[in-house]
Design a protein around this motif. Sequence first.
Motif, PDB file in Angstrom:
ATOM      1  N   THR A 644       9.083 -34.579   9.753  1.00 50.46           N
ATOM      2  CA  THR A 644       9.131 -33.771   8.533  1.00 50.46           C
ATOM      3  C   THR A 644       7.922 -32.865   8.345  1.00 50.46           C
ATOM      4  O   THR A 644       7.898 -32.066   7.408  1.00 50.46           O
ATOM      5  CB  THR A 644       9.239 -34.677   7.293  1.00 50.46           C
ATOM      6  N   ARG A 645       6.905 -32.999   9.206  1.00 52.85           N
ATOM      7  CA  ARG A 645       5.659 -32.226   9.045  1.00 52.85           C
ATOM      8  C   ARG A 645       5.107 -32.417   7.621  1.00 52.85           C
ATOM      9  O   ARG A 645       4.853 -31.464   6.898  1.00 52.85           O
ATOM     10  CB  ARG A 645       5.857 -30.739   9.328  1.00 52.85           C
ATOM     11  N   ARG A 648       7.623 -31.134   4.928  1.00 51.07           N
ATOM     12  CA  ARG A 648       7.910 -29.690   4.894  1.00 51.07           C
ATOM     13  C   ARG A 648       9.189 -29.316   5.634  1.00 51.07           C
ATOM     14  O   ARG A 648       9.706 -28.215   5.453  1.00 51.07           O
ATOM     15  CB  ARG A 648       6.726 -28.915   5.489  1.00 51.07           C
ATOM     16  N   VAL A 649       9.670 -30.182   6.506  1.00 52.18           N
ATOM     17  CA  VAL A 649      10.838 -29.882   7.333  1.00 52.18           C
ATOM     18  C   VAL A 649      11.964 -30.842   6.947  1.00 52.18           C
ATOM     19  O   VAL A 649      11.744 -32.045   6.797  1.00 52.18           O
ATOM     20  CB  VAL A 649      10.499 -30.024   8.831  1.00 52.18           C
ATOM     21  N   HIS A 650      13.167 -30.280   6.819  1.00 53.45           N
ATOM     22  CA  HIS A 650      14.312 -31.087   6.402  1.00 53.45           C
ATOM     23  C   HIS A 650      15.522 -30.747   7.268  1.00 53.45           C
ATOM     24  O   HIS A 650      15.794 -29.572   7.529  1.00 53.45           O
ATOM     25  CB  HIS A 650      14.658 -30.838   4.930  1.00 53.45           C
ATOM     26  N   THR A 784       1.054 -24.578   4.178  1.00 52.84           N
ATOM     27  CA  THR A 784       2.301 -24.331   3.463  1.00 52.84           C
ATOM     28  C   THR A 784       3.489 -24.704   4.329  1.00 52.84           C
ATOM     29  O   THR A 784       3.341 -25.065   5.505  1.00 52.84           O
ATOM     30  CB  THR A 784       2.409 -22.853   3.076  1.00 52.84           C
ATOM     31  N   GLU A 785       4.700 -24.562   3.748  1.00 53.91           N
ATOM     32  CA  GLU A 785       5.907 -24.861   4.528  1.00 53.91           C
ATOM     33  C   GLU A 785       6.077 -23.892   5.682  1.00 53.91           C
ATOM     34  O   GLU A 785       6.662 -24.212   6.703  1.00 53.91           O
ATOM     35  CB  GLU A 785       7.143 -24.818   3.620  1.00 53.91           C
ATOM     36  N   GLN A 786       5.600 -22.669   5.530  1.00 57.04           N
ATOM     37  CA  GLN A 786       5.748 -21.660   6.576  1.00 57.04           C
ATOM     38  C   GLN A 786       4.606 -21.738   7.596  1.00 57.04           C
ATOM     39  O   GLN A 786       4.812 -21.511   8.784  1.00 57.04           O
ATOM     40  CB  GLN A 786       5.777 -20.247   5.960  1.00 57.04           C
ATOM     41  N   TYR A 788       1.634 -24.340   8.724  1.00 59.59           N
ATOM     42  CA  TYR A 788       0.993 -25.639   8.571  1.00 59.59           C
ATOM     43  C   TYR A 788       0.405 -26.056   9.918  1.00 59.59           C
ATOM     44  O   TYR A 788       0.782 -25.530  10.975  1.00 59.59           O
ATOM     45  CB  TYR A 788       1.990 -26.687   8.079  1.00 59.59           C
TER      46      TYR A 788
END
Length: 814
Positions: A644-645, A648-650, A784-786, A788
């Motif tokens: 999921t980092r 952040r990742v789904h 951030t999600e973009q 990281y």
Amino acid sequence: MNFPYFDTPMRACLVLLMCMASLSCVNHYPMEPSHNYSKRIKFLVMHYTAIDYQKSERVLVDEGGLSAHYLVPQSGDPSYQRSELEVVQLVAEQDRAWHAGNSFWQGRSDLNDHSIGIEVVNVPRCAAAERTAKTAAGQEQKLCMYPDYDPQQVQLLIALSQDILARNPDIGPTQVVGHSDIAPGRKSDPGPRFPWYQLYKAGVGAWYKQADVEHYWQHFSTAAPTTALMQQALRDYGYGVDVSGQLDRKTVAVIKAFQAHFLPWQVHGQADGKTAAVLFALLHRYKPDKAQARFRDYQALNTAQPAPSKPLGHEQLLASYPAKALSSRKDVNNKYRFKAYQGRGEIIIDNVNAVAAELVVNGQTLNIAKPLTADTQYRYSLSKRTRTGVNSLHIKSVTPEDAQLHIRIPAPVLTQRPIPKRFEQVDALINAEIEQGFPGAVLAVVHQGELVKLSAYGEARKYHDSGEVMATPQPMQTDTLFDIASNTKMFATNLALMHLVSQGHLDVSLPVSFYLPEYRGQGRELRLVSDLLEHSAGYPAVVDFHRRDNQLGEQFYSISSDWTKQLIVQGVPFTAMRKQRHLYSDIDYMLLGLLVERISGMPLDAYVESRLYAPLGITSMMFNPLQKGVLAQQIAATEIQGNTRGGRVHFEGVRDYVLQGEVHDEKAFYSLAGVAGHAGLFADAKSLAQLCQLLLNRGTYGEKQLFTASVLDQFTKPSRSDESYGLGWRRAGNGARKWHFGPYASTQAYGHTGWTGTVTVIDPEYDLAIVLLTNARHSPVMGTEQQYQFVGKQFETGQYGSVVTRVYEAILGL
């Protein structure tokens, strides 16, 4: 035994009227019995219903369009209302029940015409909807767990089956089958929990003799039958499989069905030696003529194929006297070079009929037996005569003149002699970063045949699933296993390819389609094996098969290994023209892993673990370690919150716990069952150091040769278009990858990196190898999600180059 058929007075009356009507229409003809006939019933087919009794009865009796001859209920089923557990008959045995569907067994199709079907109530526990697998047809398939069958239910089933066999003598042991046997790939019932062995002991169905399995295992454990031979043997037993020589989806489905029936503890679809031994043992018992024919085929193929490896090869010494080809330049004859280290080495003399021989090593005559005895092997230490580097052997004379003998000098093996004082600066750097929060590492350094450093730092696991630091972290050990990520490409797939090339089974200059005939269309026919190795075939860097929202569309979503492999071979489009550029791609090595499987006829993990690692005595390198008896605590953890980092990742089914023993790479884990050409290998530093010594020895380790020196040269020479690329191996070149190899590496140095935090360097000029294994990704994720990054990858240890540089400085005394 009661087999109630009707549960209401109305049904009973209706049937009574039908029977009276039929009796009134019977015509009586004179009977002259013929001897030329057989019984209609040939097979007994076992099913499970996967639903409770009430639903099963409704589907099989009233509304499902399906039926069976008998239904066996299950204890504890709340939908079963009778006071006692008893078999229910649904269709008379002489009538045709609709239970088998599209089916095949022992040359007959549409088995509804020839069989009796028994449905057994057994309800599996299936995972949530998001944990589904994509089948080859693109359909969703739930992942289910199957409970053990109810003991009382099994006793009813045994009694019923015994009655059926007594009434139908044409049903032999091999004609008692499961639905998955006659419809593999389409059906999985009665499942791997079905009590086939218990039925066999009661006289129902077939089973093998363990002595026969052991007999065939002695042969197949070292050289499993080819895919084509396995297909033929499966077809001989009864399965509907084509003899294509390709481990295609249908063949895998048949193997899984066979394993579910006879090896329920290992249902993996791999055509391994154990599965082959059980199959041949069954043929040996029930179809001995077929067993003999197939084993003759096996022996012929095994004899016709080249030996899997030579005892010694081109680089390390294997000399015969008299030599086959003598030069007119007399001083070049009977003289040889070999690699050794000072104070180490051995010479092996296999004498045919010589009485005496004068052998000179580095200018010193060896003291050997006088006289020599014919047909005798002699071993002598060379420890007083060897030096580090190039050594010489001169077969000066052999008597009598027509005598013969063979001489071997094994390659060096790795010995351990730690010299910690040399590496103070290396230790200082890593330990300082451990204090600052870097998770952990193991460093191995090989120099001139010795493991001069093997050190562990920090923790193997530092964080809970929640991300909190553990009160008592798991310390790193020198034998801790690591997920080595893309180093898998080199130390599994590349070594396997080099092994196959050395045996003459693979030519990297040929098109991929030469070995994978289905690899066609959209320019695939133009791609050579070497294009994949050089990452110049034009494939994208990755395809996220594990995500529905992958970059190629939902049709490329798959969490079924078989379907993923088909997508890789026939589906993934090119993003660049051949040889347009080098684009490092996991797809290249996924394909190369499949190439190893196709050529060898073995799964990739079975091939490398049995043919490469085991001969060297390496037992701690493997795919899927948790499935092979390794404990999670013996393995370094990777990402803290799965894939999921840090949340952040789904995607569907994403892991959100600390990964420890499961391969991190999503494509390998979700889409290729943990075994892939690009990722999935777990290894400890010492075992990798041993393989590095094999590479420094140019393909030979002790008396085992895995590849020839010329093949090593072929794989490590620079690409014409980019000297940092070899065939798979990454190269130091002239400083093109300083961040990896450091500033002191020779132009000959090669190695690889792995996303999880692993790096290898092999430098023949300095007889040096460096293995740095870290769990750098076992650290918090920032950004951030973009955008990281893992905190562990910000440390020098996690970026490799500084540690590699300090190792070189220690070795070179800089």
